[in-house]
Design an enzyme around this catalytic site. Structure first.
Site, mmCIF file in Angstrom:
data_model
loop_
_atom_site.group_PDB
_atom_site.id
_atom_site.type_symbol
_atom_site.label_atom_id
_atom_site.label_comp_id
_atom_site.label_asym_id
_atom_site.label_seq_id
_atom_site.Cartn_x
_atom_site.Cartn_y
_atom_site.Cartn_z
ATOM 1 N N ASN A 88 0.609 -1.411 -0.027
ATOM 2 C CA ASN A 88 0.360 -0.261 -0.221
ATOM 3 C C ASN A 88 0.371 1.012 -0.480
ATOM 4 O OD1 ASN A 88 -1.898 -2.266 0.351
ATOM 5 N ND2 ASN A 88 -2.268 -1.862 2.032
ATOM 6 N N HIS A 101 6.400 -1.492 3.432
ATOM 7 C CA HIS A 101 6.096 -2.325 3.313
ATOM 8 C C HIS A 101 5.856 -3.168 2.506
ATOM 9 C CE1 HIS A 101 3.850 -0.660 4.983
ATOM 10 N NE2 HIS A 101 2.961 -1.435 5.099
HETATM 11 P P1 AMP Z 1 -0.299 -0.915 5.988
HETATM 12 O O1 AMP Z 1 -2.086 -0.622 6.088
HETATM 13 O O2 AMP Z 1 -0.182 -1.491 4.830
HETATM 14 O O3 AMP Z 1 0.421 0.289 6.517
HETATM 15 O O4 AMP Z 1 0.050 -1.519 6.941
HETATM 16 C C1 AMP Z 1 0.699 -1.448 8.629
HETATM 17 C C2 AMP Z 1 0.268 -2.794 9.339
HETATM 18 O O5 AMP Z 1 1.511 -3.283 10.221
HETATM 19 C C3 AMP Z 1 -0.740 -3.416 9.361
HETATM 20 O O6 AMP Z 1 -0.787 -5.013 9.373
HETATM 21 C C4 AMP Z 1 -0.689 -3.659 10.803
HETATM 22 O O7 AMP Z 1 -1.197 -4.727 11.227
HETATM 23 C C5 AMP Z 1 0.620 -3.487 11.042
HETATM 24 N N1 AMP Z 1 1.701 -3.640 12.428
HETATM 25 C C6 AMP Z 1 1.629 -2.352 12.676
HETATM 26 N N2 AMP Z 1 2.400 -1.634 13.126
HETATM 27 C C7 AMP Z 1 2.970 -3.139 13.955
HETATM 28 C C8 AMP Z 1 4.043 -4.172 14.858
HETATM 29 N N3 AMP Z 1 4.860 -3.080 16.047
HETATM 30 N N4 AMP Z 1 4.380 -5.067 14.724
HETATM 31 C C9 AMP Z 1 3.678 -5.925 13.497
HETATM 32 N N5 AMP Z 1 2.844 -5.251 13.148
HETATM 33 C C10 AMP Z 1 2.101 -4.355 13.043
#
Ligand code: AMP
Ligand code: ZN
Length: 136
Positions: A88, A101
């Site tokens: 995204n 990511h």
């Molecule tokens: P996005 O919406 O593509 O920015 O995805 C961010 C992702 O990061 C989401 O699926 C969250 O659940 C995940 N996320 C956020 N903070 C953490 C964290 N501290 N450890 C693991 N996953 C995380």
């Protein structure tokens, strides 16, 4: 470059603990803590790039290769039925963490997730216009 305010910089570089399932010099792959499905993982570059538009080509190439390695590892371990790669960029696209990511999301029959879109029906003219706009 790392960004001292960025949580994924800290996780990728081991300053905050995570459930790591792969690591090399450039990347750490962790389990998402709000997973769509069992084994949902995130490929994190150790350097800070906010999104697809910022990351250099060679690094992005390596990132997708890491995503493939991890996808194979997850499939072998969890026997998923399918797998989505999702990435995204920008709030409009659902990006919540501004450190590039790649989501690796194993899929299971009847997992009740919907990582899809509603198809629309543009006319041929509209599609040709869009093509010409993009092609310049
Ligand atoms: P996005 O919406 O593509 O920015 O995805 C961010 C992702 O990061 C989401 O699926 C969250 O659940 C995940 N996320 C956020 N903070 C953490 C964290 N501290 N450890 C693991 N996953 C995380
Ligand atoms: Zn970062």
């Amino acid at each position: 470059m790392k960004d001292s305010n960025c949580i994924f910089c800290k996780i990728a570089n081991g300053e905050i603990p995570s459930n790591t399932i792969y690591e090399d010099e450039e990347f750490r792959v962790i389990l998402d803590n709000g997973p769509a499905t069992k084994g949902h993982a995130l490929v994190l570059p150790k350097e800070h790039y906010s999104d697809l538009f910022e990351i250099p080509e060679d690094k992005l190439g390596n990132a997708i290769v890491v995503a493939q390695k991890v996808a194979k590892k997850i499939k072998a371990a969890l026997n998923c039925d399918g797998l989505n790669i999702v990435q995204n960029n920008g709030e409009a696209a659902g990006q919540t963490v501004k450190h590039l990511h790649i989501h690796v999301i194993p899929r299971y029959k009847d997992d009740n997730q919907h990582i899809l879109w509603n198809p629309t029906s543009p006319s041929s003219d509209e599609l040709e216009n869009i093509r010409d706009t993009i092609n310049g």
